[in-house]
Motif scaffolding. Structure first.
Motif, PDB file in Angstrom:
ATOM      1  N   ILE A 205      -7.308  -5.935   2.938  1.00 20.42           N
ATOM      2  CA  ILE A 205      -6.154  -5.981   3.836  1.00 20.42           C
ATOM      3  C   ILE A 205      -6.267  -7.209   4.744  1.00 20.42           C
ATOM      4  O   ILE A 205      -7.311  -7.432   5.376  1.00 20.42           O
TER       5      ILE A 205
ATOM      6  N   PRO B 177     -10.092   7.559   6.071  1.00 22.20           N
ATOM      7  CA  PRO B 177      -8.911   7.863   6.885  1.00 22.20           C
ATOM      8  C   PRO B 177      -7.972   6.658   6.981  1.00 22.20           C
ATOM      9  O   PRO B 177      -8.427   5.515   6.982  1.00 22.20           O
ATOM     10  N   PRO B 178      -6.670   6.920   7.092  1.00 22.28           N
ATOM     11  CA  PRO B 178      -5.743   5.857   7.495  1.00 22.28           C
ATOM     12  C   PRO B 178      -5.836   5.718   9.021  1.00 22.28           C
ATOM     13  O   PRO B 178      -6.698   6.342   9.641  1.00 22.28           O
ATOM     14  N   ASP B 179      -4.930   4.923   9.642  1.00 22.48           N
ATOM     15  CA  ASP B 179      -4.905   4.809  11.106  1.00 22.48           C
ATOM     16  C   ASP B 179      -4.947   6.209  11.724  1.00 22.48           C
ATOM     17  O   ASP B 179      -4.214   7.107  11.305  1.00 22.48           O
TER      18      ASP B 179
ATOM     19  N   ILE C 138      -2.868  -1.007  -9.160  1.00 20.59           N
ATOM     20  CA  ILE C 138      -1.729  -1.523  -8.393  1.00 20.59           C
ATOM     21  C   ILE C 138      -2.107  -2.724  -7.538  1.00 20.59           C
ATOM     22  O   ILE C 138      -1.322  -3.141  -6.675  1.00 20.59           O
TER      23      ILE C 138
HETATM   24  C1  LIG Z   1       0.442   4.851  -3.238  1.00 22.50           C
HETATM   25  C2  LIG Z   1       0.040   3.613  -2.557  1.00 22.50           C
HETATM   26  C3  LIG Z   1       0.681   3.412  -1.218  1.00 22.50           C
HETATM   27  C4  LIG Z   1       0.214   2.141  -0.609  1.00 22.50           C
HETATM   28  C5  LIG Z   1       0.752   1.869   0.770  1.00 22.50           C
HETATM   29  C6  LIG Z   1      -0.039   0.815   1.466  1.00 22.50           C
HETATM   30  C7  LIG Z   1      -0.626   1.345   2.702  1.00 22.50           C
HETATM   31  C8  LIG Z   1      -1.828   0.611   3.173  1.00 22.50           C
HETATM   32  C9  LIG Z   1      -2.506   1.405   4.221  1.00 22.50           C
HETATM   33  C10 LIG Z   1      -3.868   0.956   4.570  1.00 22.50           C
HETATM   34  C11 LIG Z   1      -4.424   1.748   5.685  1.00 22.50           C
HETATM   35  C12 LIG Z   1      -5.677   1.168   6.251  1.00 22.50           C
HETATM   36  C13 LIG Z   1      -5.937   1.683   7.626  1.00 22.50           C
HETATM   37  C14 LIG Z   1      -7.204   1.155   8.227  1.00 22.50           C
HETATM   38  C15 LIG Z   1      -7.505   1.917   9.478  1.00 22.50           C
HETATM   39  C16 LIG Z   1      -8.745   1.531  10.158  1.00 22.50           C
HETATM   40  O1  LIG Z   1      -9.821   1.622   9.621  1.00 22.50           O
HETATM   41  C17 LIG Z   1      -8.627   1.021  11.534  1.00 22.50           C
HETATM   42  N1  LIG Z   1      -7.497   1.520  12.214  1.00 22.50           N
HETATM   43  C18 LIG Z   1      -9.863   1.329  12.314  1.00 22.50           C
HETATM   44  O2  LIG Z   1      -9.633   1.405  13.656  1.00 22.50           O
END
Ligand SMILES: CCCCCCCCCCCCCCCC(=O)[C@@H](N)CO
Ligand SMILES: NC(=O)C1=CN([C@@H]2O[C@H](COP(=O)(O)OP(=O)(O)OC[C@H]3O[C@@H](n4cnc5c(N)ncnc54)[C@H](OP(=O)(O)O)[C@@H]3O)[C@@H](O)[C@H]2O)C=CC1
Length: 264
Positions: free
Chosen positions: A146, A182-184, A247
């Protein structure tokens, strides 16, 4: 019931897990740096589980001798844990050209080596006590590269490799190893990181949704109890977990659109 040990247990996801585990009847050992956050966390735990024996270990997980000694003290005081969670972590987002090598090294020292030292100190006592569950907190940022996470994400990718290997190697000692992505999540860390996070990184991460620390902790503990190798909360993390390689070109295209609009 044997105790639960939690690094980063004084805040956010670690504290939420500690509270849930205390409610289930585990005594708790918390490992984190700031003594005042530790004692506030202890009170929060006692508030919901008044009979819980909560021990505070003020320690920097990146200090190998200190965390190893602290784990030893905790085992001597409470016994080998049934549940151990490595949640201690820091997040410093930023663009590669703007971040010093010190930032890169610190991310790895705390997020990766901190978890490694903790787990390494625990495997022997846990195995001797008959096994248990180990949980590592990685991140959705460990699925694909990312934009803006050049220092943070490698530490979370590294945890992924370690967890997958330990899941296989520690099975013989009846120790389950689970990695959580985890996500955000709405915690002090996210609030802090938002102050400096590149706009494009904010937008890209938002696609993963926003969870509460308690909801992440509950999913993680359930996965650990079932000895699942992976916990990926929400459909986005689940989708990424199953399909990232497939993907990858789509994810690059998606990020480039956002970067064109918001970054650098
Ligand atoms: C089926 C596919 C769907 C794809 C959608 C794309 C979404 C990408 C989301 C990436 C989320 C990463 C969060 C990191 C959070 C973190 O570790 C920090 N906040 C730490 O503080
Ligand atoms: N919030 C989010 O959006 C997401 C978080 N994560 C991961 O979840 C984990 C927990 O994060 P979260 O609960 O949000 O963060 P918080 O900032 O709320 O909590 C982090 C905890 O780790 C401790 N900690 C930090 N550095 C060290 C250190 N060097 N030694 C010992 N303890 C330390 C903190 O205490 P103290 O500062 O006193 O040491 C605190 O208890 C992290 O590994 C993070 O990367 C993953 C995905 C998303």
């Amino acid at each position: 019931m044997r105790p639960a040990f939690i690094t980063g247990g004084s805040s956010g996801i670690g504290l939420a897990a500690a509270i849930r585990l205390a409610q289930k009847g585990h005594d708790i050992a918390l490992f984190a740096r700031d003594p005042s956050k530790l004692s506030a966390a202890r009170l929060a735990i006692l508030n919901v589980a008044p009979t819980c024996d909560v021990r505070e270990f003020p320690v920097d997980v990146s200090d190998r001798a200190a965390i190893t000694a602290a784990v030893g003290e905790a085992v001597a005081a409470l016994g080998a844990p049934e549940v151990a969670i490595a949640s201690a972590g820091i997040a410093q987002p930023g663009l590669f050209s703007d971040q010093s090598l010190d930032v890169h090294e610190r991310q790895m020292a705390v997020n990766y080596f901190g978890a490694l030292y903790f787990v390494r100190a625990l495997t022997e006592p846990m195995a001797a006590a008959g096994g248990g569950q180990i949980g590592l907190v990685s991140s959705g940022a460990a699925f694909f590269g990312i934009y803006g996470y050049g220092a943070y994400a490698p530490s979370k990718f590294a945890l992924r490799a370690l967890a997958e290997i330990l899941h296989l190697e520690l099975e013989a000692q009846k120790i389950g190893v689970t990695i959580c992505y985890p996500p955000d999540t709405d915690t002090p860390m996210l609030e802090e990181e938002m102050k400096t996070k590149p706009a494009a990184t904010v937008k890209i991460s938002e696609g993963g949704g926003l969870w509460t620390a308690d909801a992440v902790a509950v999913r993680m503990l359930k996965g650990m109890a079932r000895r699942r190798p992976v916990v990926a909360p929400g459909f986005q993390m689940a989708g990424l977990h199953w399909f990232t390689s497939l993907i990858a070109p789509l994810l690059r295209w998606h990020q480039r659109r956002i970067i064109r609009k918001y970054g650098p």
